[in-house]
Design an enzyme around this catalytic site. Structure first.
Site, PDB file in Angstrom:
ATOM      1  N   HIS A  47      65.279  13.232 130.305  1.00  0.00           N
ATOM      2  CA  HIS A  47      66.130  14.431 130.309  1.00  0.00           C
ATOM      3  C   HIS A  47      67.440  14.099 131.044  1.00  0.00           C
ATOM      4  CE1 HIS A  47      62.628  17.512 129.664  1.00  0.00           C
ATOM      5  NE2 HIS A  47      63.056  16.995 128.541  1.00  0.00           N
ATOM      6  N   HIS A  88      57.824  18.938 117.474  1.00  0.00           N
ATOM      7  CA  HIS A  88      58.822  19.320 118.481  1.00  0.00           C
ATOM      8  C   HIS A  88      60.086  18.520 118.191  1.00  0.00           C
ATOM      9  CE1 HIS A  88      60.691  20.030 122.287  1.00  0.00           C
ATOM     10  NE2 HIS A  88      60.129  19.072 122.992  1.00  0.00           N
ATOM     11  N   GLU A 132      62.729  17.786 120.127  1.00  0.00           N
ATOM     12  CA  GLU A 132      63.428  17.020 121.159  1.00  0.00           C
ATOM     13  C   GLU A 132      63.397  15.538 120.770  1.00  0.00           C
ATOM     14  OE1 GLU A 132      62.064  17.955 125.122  1.00  0.00           O
ATOM     15  OE2 GLU A 132      63.987  17.381 126.005  1.00  0.00           O
ATOM     16  N   ASP A 147      63.021  12.700 121.978  1.00  0.00           N
ATOM     17  CA  ASP A 147      62.031  11.693 122.369  1.00  0.00           C
ATOM     18  C   ASP A 147      60.877  11.656 121.366  1.00  0.00           C
ATOM     19  OD1 ASP A 147      61.625  14.249 123.513  1.00  0.00           O
ATOM     20  OD2 ASP A 147      60.108  13.481 124.875  1.00  0.00           O
ATOM     21  N   HIS A 207      57.235  23.198 125.534  1.00  0.00           N
ATOM     22  CA  HIS A 207      58.175  23.831 126.419  1.00  0.00           C
ATOM     23  C   HIS A 207      59.485  24.206 125.735  1.00  0.00           C
ATOM     24  CE1 HIS A 207      60.746  20.077 127.275  1.00  0.00           C
ATOM     25  NE2 HIS A 207      59.918  19.770 126.296  1.00  0.00           N
ATOM     26  N   ASP A 242      53.913  17.766 123.825  1.00  0.00           N
ATOM     27  CA  ASP A 242      54.235  17.593 125.257  1.00  0.00           C
ATOM     28  C   ASP A 242      53.121  18.115 126.175  1.00  0.00           C
ATOM     29  OD1 ASP A 242      56.691  16.277 125.176  1.00  0.00           O
ATOM     30  OD2 ASP A 242      57.823  18.130 124.950  1.00  0.00           O
ATOM     31  N   TYR A 246      54.548  16.224 136.080  1.00  0.00           N
ATOM     32  CA  TYR A 246      55.030  16.622 134.744  1.00  0.00           C
ATOM     33  C   TYR A 246      54.922  18.139 134.589  1.00  0.00           C
ATOM     34  CZ  TYR A 246      55.075  16.316 129.551  1.00  0.00           C
ATOM     35  OH  TYR A 246      55.348  16.444 128.220  1.00  0.00           O
ATOM     36  N   HIS A 256      53.044  12.059 125.347  1.00  0.00           N
ATOM     37  CA  HIS A 256      53.437  11.159 126.445  1.00  0.00           C
ATOM     38  C   HIS A 256      52.189  10.772 127.232  1.00  0.00           C
ATOM     39  CE1 HIS A 256      57.694  11.997 125.950  1.00  0.00           C
ATOM     40  NE2 HIS A 256      57.469  13.289 126.047  1.00  0.00           N
TER      41      HIS A 256
END
Ligand code: FEO
Length: 396
Positions: free
Chosen positions: A23, A79, A81, A83, A147, A166, A194, A227
């Site tokens: 991030h 998701h 994002e 990553d 999230h 996540d 986390y 992750h």
């Protein structure tokens, strides 16, 4: 390279040993991480997520070694994002016709980031499913705000695998992939870090969603997050931890966070530590100078605390930027059910404590009195006065 997880389900992600931040600079990575993508080769060949953009070439090369990309029937983007979606544009260059299963918010996120409204999006909602082979369905569960608004999880019937994206993840590199192969201390300290730093703002939603998932009564043999480790040994242990953490979690701990210019406020911080140890010997007390401590580690300690105390000298009618920046991060995390107190030294005007109290209050803390405000360098009686803060923080 792929690793078999169960039957025709494979891990095909990136173990990222070199990663040091996440991030941007907002999350410190100290033990590597991973971006986990998964491949299902049943009657249909399905990819679940990809990896972070810098690893996209390696990822697509790996994928091509395992399967003919033309055989791929769909990608599930849980998701947006980058990553997890970072390999998507390159994959879509190779397979522009590939159906993309995602939530309605997933479409917004992907179009917003990659600018391809023409891709074949298939919007799914909770309970929708995709048959991948005999007795094998991918059932989708929206995980909005866990999230991001677009987040979702996917459950593979027959193999009883929950691909949780996540949720239930951790930033830790474990080449052997599984939770029973990880250093357990490190695994749980990374899991709570986390949760504290990424999921705390959404605790109420997390609590509701966890209850919803538990009520679905799914047999879960494996939880495969995006992750860190794959939970195959007692996978529900991390679900139980999340249930505990999502309920205004606190231990018998008090955290003191401060910065100092000429050591006056530092002396107050350590006087408070001593008073707490005297009056509450069973309570864990931790002290951090936020100018030099890792902010994510300090936030994890705040997450574990029932109360905090924050100190800064007054500087130009305000507080030190180190404490101010840290307090804004604290505000972002929206902690609930914790007490907080302010302290600090000043030479002339002395507004620092009030500024700290305002930010603590805006951050959701129950601000207690008194605050201790010391003109110039602390004298013995000023250090003694810190006992009043200790008593206020300890009292039920
Ligand atoms: Fe791991 Fe929200 O991305």
């Amino acid at each position: 390279m792929r690793e078999k997880i169960k039957n025709n389900v494979y891990w095909i992600g990136k173990i990222d040993w070199e990663l040091t931040k996440f991030h941007g600079d907002d999350y410190t990575i100290t033990h590597g991480s991973s971006q986990n993508a998964y491949l299902i080769e049943e009657e249909k060949t399905i990819l679940i997520d990809t990896v972070w953009s810098p690893h996209k070439d390696e990822f697509i090369e790996n994928l091509e070694k395992e399967i003919d990309l033309d055989k791929l029937d769909a990608i599930i983007v849980q998701h947006g994002e980058v990553d997890h979606s970072g390999g998507l544009p390159l994959l879509m260059e190779r397979r522009p016709d590939l159906p993309i299963y995602c939530t309605a918010n997933g479409v917004k996120s992907l179009v917003g980031q990659f600018h391809h409204p023409e891709w074949d999006y298939r919007v799914v909602k909770t309970g929708d499913s995709l048959n991948v082979g005999p007795g094998k369905d991918l059932v989708f569960v929206e995980m909005a705000m866990l999230h991001w608004p677009d987040s979702m999880a996917s459950y593979l019937t027959g193999d009883n695998i929950l691909f949780s994206n996540d949720a239930f993840g951790q930033h830790i590199a474990v080449g052997e992939l599984y939770n029973d192969k990880a250093d357990q201390c490190l695994l749980f300290s990374e899991a709570i870090k986390y949760y504290a730093n990424i999921l705390t703002p959404f605790q109420a939603i997390a609590k509701k969603k966890l209850a919803e998932v538990v009520a679905m009564n799914l047999p879960i043999e494996i939880i495969a997050p995006s992750h860190g480790v794959i939970w195959r040994d007692n996978p529900l242990q991390i679900v139980l931890k999340y249930i505990e953490w999502s309920d205004q979690y606190k231990e018998d701990q008090i955290t003191i966070a401060y910065d100092s210019m000429w050591e006056g406020t530092k002396k107050l911080a350590h006087a408070l530590e001593k008073h707490l140890r005297d009056i509450a010997p069973d309570t864990v007390v931790k002290v951090f100078n936020v100018a030099v401590a890792d902010k994510n580690e300090v936030m994890t300690e705040v997450f574990k605390s029932k109360a905090i105390a924050v100190g800064s000298p007054t500087v130009s009618n305000d507080i030190l930027s180190s404490v101010g920046g840290w307090l804004y991060f604290l505000k972002e995390l929206r902690f609930k059910g914790k007490k907080a107190a302010a302290f600090g030294c000043y030479g002339w005007s002395g507004e620092g404590n009030k500024k700290i109290q305002e930010l603590l209050s805006a951050s959701g803390f129950d601000v207690v009195e008194p605050s201790v405000r010391v003109n110039w360098a602390p004298k013995d009686e000023d250090l003694d006065e810190m006992l009043l803060i200790a008593q206020a923080l300890i009292s039920e």
